[in-house]
Design a protein around this motif. Structure first.
Motif, PDB file in Angstrom:
ATOM      1  N   ILE A 166     -12.961   9.426 -10.093  1.00 52.03           N
ATOM      2  CA  ILE A 166     -12.785   8.364 -11.075  1.00 52.03           C
ATOM      3  C   ILE A 166     -12.416   9.034 -12.400  1.00 52.03           C
ATOM      4  CG2 ILE A 166     -13.777   6.358 -12.232  1.00 52.03           C
ATOM      5  CD1 ILE A 166     -15.866   6.184 -10.073  1.00 52.03           C
ATOM      6  N   ARG A 167     -11.394   8.508 -13.050  1.00 52.24           N
ATOM      7  CA  ARG A 167     -10.992   9.011 -14.359  1.00 52.24           C
ATOM      8  C   ARG A 167     -10.949   7.855 -15.351  1.00 52.24           C
ATOM      9  NH1 ARG A 167      -8.868  14.093 -14.920  1.00 52.24           N
ATOM     10  NH2 ARG A 167      -8.550  15.270 -12.995  1.00 52.24           N
ATOM     11  N   PHE A 168     -11.401   8.147 -16.550  1.00 51.05           N
ATOM     12  CA  PHE A 168     -11.365   7.156 -17.616  1.00 51.05           C
ATOM     13  C   PHE A 168     -10.852   7.824 -18.886  1.00 51.05           C
ATOM     14  CE2 PHE A 168     -13.362   5.309 -21.389  1.00 51.05           C
ATOM     15  CZ  PHE A 168     -12.943   3.985 -21.284  1.00 51.05           C
ATOM     16  N   LYS A 169      -9.883   7.192 -19.514  1.00 52.56           N
ATOM     17  CA  LYS A 169      -9.417   7.710 -20.797  1.00 52.56           C
ATOM     18  C   LYS A 169      -9.378   6.584 -21.816  1.00 52.56           C
ATOM     19  CE  LYS A 169      -4.362   7.431 -20.136  1.00 52.56           C
ATOM     20  NZ  LYS A 169      -3.113   8.227 -20.111  1.00 52.56           N
ATOM     21  N   HIS A 170      -9.681   6.944 -23.053  1.00 51.63           N
ATOM     22  CA  HIS A 170      -9.729   5.979 -24.151  1.00 51.63           C
ATOM     23  C   HIS A 170      -9.130   6.669 -25.373  1.00 51.63           C
ATOM     24  CE1 HIS A 170     -12.166   2.905 -26.665  1.00 51.63           C
ATOM     25  NE2 HIS A 170     -11.143   2.302 -26.093  1.00 51.63           N
ATOM     26  N   PHE A 171      -7.891   6.312 -25.688  1.00 48.78           N
ATOM     27  CA  PHE A 171      -7.163   6.968 -26.769  1.00 48.78           C
ATOM     28  C   PHE A 171      -6.909   5.963 -27.894  1.00 48.78           C
ATOM     29  CE2 PHE A 171      -4.893  10.226 -23.806  1.00 48.78           C
ATOM     30  CZ  PHE A 171      -6.131  10.786 -23.520  1.00 48.78           C
ATOM     31  N   LEU A 172      -7.381   6.282 -29.091  1.00 47.62           N
ATOM     32  CA  LEU A 172      -7.098   5.502 -30.283  1.00 47.62           C
ATOM     33  C   LEU A 172      -6.204   6.328 -31.203  1.00 47.62           C
ATOM     34  CD1 LEU A 172      -9.713   4.177 -29.106  1.00 47.62           C
ATOM     35  CD2 LEU A 172     -10.363   3.645 -31.467  1.00 47.62           C
ATOM     36  N   ASN A 173      -5.215   5.688 -31.763  1.00 44.41           N
ATOM     37  CA  ASN A 173      -4.279   6.426 -32.611  1.00 44.41           C
ATOM     38  C   ASN A 173      -3.904   5.586 -33.830  1.00 44.41           C
ATOM     39  OD1 ASN A 173      -2.389   8.711 -33.047  1.00 44.41           O
ATOM     40  ND2 ASN A 173      -0.858   7.079 -32.875  1.00 44.41           N
ATOM     41  N   TYR A 174      -3.806   6.267 -34.990  1.00 46.51           N
ATOM     42  CA  TYR A 174      -3.373   5.594 -36.211  1.00 46.51           C
ATOM     43  C   TYR A 174      -2.362   6.476 -36.925  1.00 46.51           C
ATOM     44  CZ  TYR A 174      -3.420   3.816 -40.989  1.00 46.51           C
ATOM     45  OH  TYR A 174      -3.037   3.337 -42.217  1.00 46.51           O
ATOM     46  N   ASP A 175      -1.202   5.885 -37.204  1.00 45.56           N
ATOM     47  CA  ASP A 175      -0.146   6.574 -37.943  1.00 45.56           C
ATOM     48  C   ASP A 175      -0.129   6.011 -39.364  1.00 45.56           C
ATOM     49  OD1 ASP A 175       2.217   7.457 -39.100  1.00 45.56           O
ATOM     50  OD2 ASP A 175       3.337   7.392 -37.210  1.00 45.56           O
ATOM     51  N   PRO A 176      -0.663   6.758 -40.348  1.00 51.75           N
ATOM     52  CA  PRO A 176      -0.754   6.222 -41.726  1.00 51.75           C
ATOM     53  C   PRO A 176       0.610   6.005 -42.370  1.00 51.75           C
ATOM     54  CG  PRO A 176      -1.392   8.538 -41.664  1.00 51.75           C
ATOM     55  CD  PRO A 176      -1.232   8.109 -40.241  1.00 51.75           C
ATOM     56  N   ASP A 177       1.594   6.778 -41.957  1.00 51.40           N
ATOM     57  CA  ASP A 177       2.921   6.604 -42.558  1.00 51.40           C
ATOM     58  C   ASP A 177       3.577   5.315 -42.085  1.00 51.40           C
ATOM     59  OD1 ASP A 177       2.705   9.030 -43.920  1.00 51.40           O
ATOM     60  OD2 ASP A 177       3.463  10.160 -42.183  1.00 51.40           O
ATOM     61  N   LYS A 212     -12.008  10.077 -31.887  1.00 56.35           N
ATOM     62  CA  LYS A 212     -11.214  11.065 -31.156  1.00 56.35           C
ATOM     63  C   LYS A 212     -10.962  10.587 -29.718  1.00 56.35           C
ATOM     64  CE  LYS A 212     -12.945  15.050 -33.759  1.00 56.35           C
ATOM     65  NZ  LYS A 212     -13.664  16.358 -33.669  1.00 56.35           N
ATOM     66  N   PRO A 213      -9.854  11.026 -29.120  1.00 59.25           N
ATOM     67  CA  PRO A 213      -9.574  10.639 -27.726  1.00 59.25           C
ATOM     68  C   PRO A 213     -10.691  11.093 -26.792  1.00 59.25           C
ATOM     69  CG  PRO A 213      -7.639  11.607 -28.747  1.00 59.25           C
ATOM     70  CD  PRO A 213      -8.780  11.840 -29.701  1.00 59.25           C
ATOM     71  N   VAL A 214     -10.987  10.273 -25.802  1.00 58.21           N
ATOM     72  CA  VAL A 214     -12.044  10.568 -24.841  1.00 58.21           C
ATOM     73  C   VAL A 214     -11.450  10.550 -23.435  1.00 58.21           C
ATOM     74  CG1 VAL A 214     -14.160   9.704 -23.783  1.00 58.21           C
ATOM     75  CG2 VAL A 214     -13.905   9.683 -26.271  1.00 58.21           C
TER      76      VAL A 214
END
Length: 674
Positions: A618-629, A607-609
């Motif tokens: 200080i800001r940190f973001k870590h976004f993982l995304n997968y589009d199965p289609d 999940k996105p963090v």
């Protein structure tokens, strides 16, 4: 120099020299029993790991009148116990004094003794031989005195006193109660004629308690006290400050100049005819005007800019021909100076020679080059001035304390009717137009223009660094992963990178291969390396390369951040006493995209963090995304810090935050290959 002129010159004298002070008498308890006690002491509770201990030190300044001059007579007395080989250099003593035009300048009494413990437990005394004292002429204005205490070894106690006589400067030498080694007792004393006053500033967490006599302070067992007797109507203006049992000043990573946090004392002379150093608001303004006007009028500073510079007109006219805007004219002149004048010293406060010689000889120090730049910009009709500052690693300037030894570098500034000023440093061909090197952002800077000057804030918050890494996976199958990567360095990193390889550009590619191979996760192979903008200092360096990795059939463990923000938490577990200080605001962006084949898919996508430290400093973001289609996988990582200063009281939370960041960038996604 006569009495009434001594102070105007004294301020600028510090462009050449920062003197020290004088001690009035020997430490009264130095006797055989005292020495024997410390020869037999191997560990001091104040710091059980100390390599040396200052048993006693005192610097005292006595100011008197000699041949119509104010002169400063200094005696330094130090007693030091050597506990480790690394501290043997405490036996090497060196000091400096001003000589030009001053009758009676030089050294006075110099004597010392090294004490060691004999095999039979008796004290062996080895006196300092006069033949071991050396005087060196450094230049026309400064001499040096040095000697080495004899027969010093681990376990020795050294005890020395020396006296130096020189012209009085308005700024008396600063005194550090706290330094590399612990000190059992450290003192500073001044004696001035009645017509001279002084102001003083102490720094550090310790509060000095005032007593009417030294005896009362000793009766009270005070470890931090001072005694003052200030009376312009009498012949006595006296002060003494004493600290006992002072812990050492120890280096901590990510700190600036640790002496910014040391316990220290600074004293400035007051003359009834001048307001230098006066601390009420009105006279602070007058003091700064006097200060900046005095620097402007100095023959090796402002007078270089406003002197007979007609020789510059032809070159300036040629450089600005065809340019209408002030910024374009400024760039053309800056580019000429940056590329045509070789710098032999990239940090310098004042000119050592006339800037005409710099112009004709194509060589000079940083001050000469930037004063020449200012003169040329003014010839073009631009509102340019010198700007003096202190670089990172130096003591920060004090807005209430106008003294020249708080500054060590000169750059240029163009003030515009609208918009931000343009800051320039032409001393290095890798410096960008409109941006000072990162080491110039330390504290308050001062415009020197002959009109009272102005204050410019140059702290690390104003220095921003942005790094962008873009990763495009072009091959992802059951035998190999291949990705094309592009890294755009920040302005500061680009400058450092260019300068690093100035002497041998052929090493650039091998350095990058090694560096990127170390940073690449899971043993990737770097190839196809190219660089853009290596020769253009007004742009960022861009690096392109390919990363390939063999994989096995079945399951692939994929490190989402192929290039991590950091491989380990840079903020190590430790108890900090100093703040964390960083040289710039930081923004790091990492973007990965991968078009997956039909037979490859992630088993799980995290999940996105979004992490935030102290209301977003200080800001940190870590976004993982997968589009199965679309069979499309992406990673976006951003770390952004708008703060550069973090108090030591925040350190544990600050370090824990970066542990959480490290956990995120270390995440592994499992891909199933069918």
């Amino acid at each position: 120099m006569k009495l009434k002129k001594a102070f105007a010159f004294g301020l600028l004298l510090l462009l050449f020299l920062s003197l020290q002070s004088r001690a009035q008498d020997r430490f009264s308890v130095v006797n055989d029993a005292y020495i024997l006690k410390h020869l037999n002491t191997q560990i001091y509770p104040l710091d059980s790991e100390a390599k040396a201990v200052v048993l006693y030190e005192k610097m005292s300044i006595a100011v008197d009148i000699f041949s119509s001059y104010y002169r400063e007579v200094k005696t330094m007395h130090r007693i030091v116990k050597i506990l480790d080989e690394d501290a043997l250099d405490e036996a090497d003593v060196e000091d400096y004094y001003y000589t030009k035009g001053a009758i009676g300048s030089g050294t006075g009494k110099i004597f010392g003794t090294t004490y060691t413990l004999g095999n039979d437990g008796t004290v062996i005394k080895t006196p300092l031989d006069k033949s071991a004292i050396f005087i060196t002429k450094y230049n026309d204005v400064v001499n040096g005195m040095k000697f080495t205490m004899p027969a010093v070894k681990v376990g020795s106690v050294i005890d020395y006193t020396y006296e130096i006589i020189s012209p009085l400067t308005q700024k008396l030498p600063k005194w550090y109660f706290q330094d590399e080694y612990p000190a059992l007792q450290t003192e500073y004393e001044i004696n001035l004629p009645g017509q001279l006053g002084f102001v003083y500033i102490t720094q550090g967490k310790t509060t000095f308690k005032q007593y009417d006599t030294r005896g009362h302070a000793e009766e009270d067992s005070s470890e931090a006290y001072y005694v003052l007797k200030k009376d312009h109507t009498s012949s006595e203006n006296y002060g003494i400050w004493c600290r006992k049992n002072v812990t050492p000043l120890k280096f901590e990573p990510f700190s600036g100049n640790i002496h910014n946090y040391a316990e220290r004392l600074e004293i400035q002379i007051q003359d009834p005819e001048h307001s230098y150093g006066t601390l009420d608001s009105q006279n602070i303004r007058k003091a700064w005007k006097d200060f900046t006007d005095g620097v402007w009028d100095h023959k090796m500073f402002g007078r270089q800019v406003v002197g007979d510079n007609a020789y510059l007109k032809k070159t300036v006219d040629s450089l600005t021909a065809g340019y209408k805007g002030d910024r374009d004219k400024a760039w053309s002149i800056f580019n000429y100076v940056r590329n045509n004048i070789y710098c032999n010293d990239t940090i310098a406060l004042q000119a050592d020679k006339d800037i005409k010689k710099t112009f004709l000889g194509h060589e000079g120090n940083a001050a000469e080059i930037n004063l020449l730049l200012v003169a040329m910009l003014q010839k073009a009709g631009l509102n340019a001035s010198p700007l003096i500052l202190n670089t990172i690693g130096q003591l920060v300037s004090d807005d209430n304390y106008p003294v020249i030894d708080r500054y060590n570098n000169t750059v240029a500034i163009i003030r515009q009717p609208q918009g931000d000023p343009i800051l320039l440093d032409a001393s290095c061909k890798y410096n960008a137009f409109g941006k000072l090197p990162f080491y110039c952002f330390n504290s308050t800077a001062r415009v020197i223009d002959g009109k009272g000057g102005a204050q410019i804030n140059l702290d690390p918050h104003q220095n921003r660094e942005k790094t962008v890494n873009v990763v495009k996976v072009v091959t992802f199958n059951d035998t190999a992963l291949v990705a094309n990567l592009t890294e755009t360095m920040g302005a500061n990193a680009s400058r450092i990178f260019r300068e690093k390889f100035a002497a041998d550009s052929g090493k650039i590619l091998s350095y990058l291969y090694n560096s990127l191979s170390e940073r690449a996760r899971d043993g990737g192979i770097v190839s196809g390396l190219t660089c853009e903008n290596l020769q253009n200092p007004d742009t960022e360096v861009i690096v392109h390369y390919t990363l390939s990795k063999k994989i096995s059939k079945g399951t692939l463990y994929f490190a989402t951040d192929i290039l991590r923000l950091f491989n380990e938490n840079p903020y190590k577990p430790m108890k900090r006493t100093m703040p964390v200080e960083l040289p710039w605001q930081t923004e790091y962006i990492y973007s990965l995209t991968a078009a997956l084949p039909q037979n490859v898919k992630p088993e799980e996508v995290y999940k996105p963090v979004l992490l935030s430290y102290d209301d977003g400093r200080i800001r940190f973001k870590h976004f993982l995304n997968y589009d199965p289609d679309m069979h499309f996988f992406s990673v976006t990582t951003q770390y952004k810090s708008v703060e550069t200063f973090f108090p030591s009281t925040e350190y544990e939370v600050f370090r824990a935050f970066h542990n959480n960041v490290l956990d995120e960038v270390n995440k592994i996604v499992v891909f199933k290959i069918e």
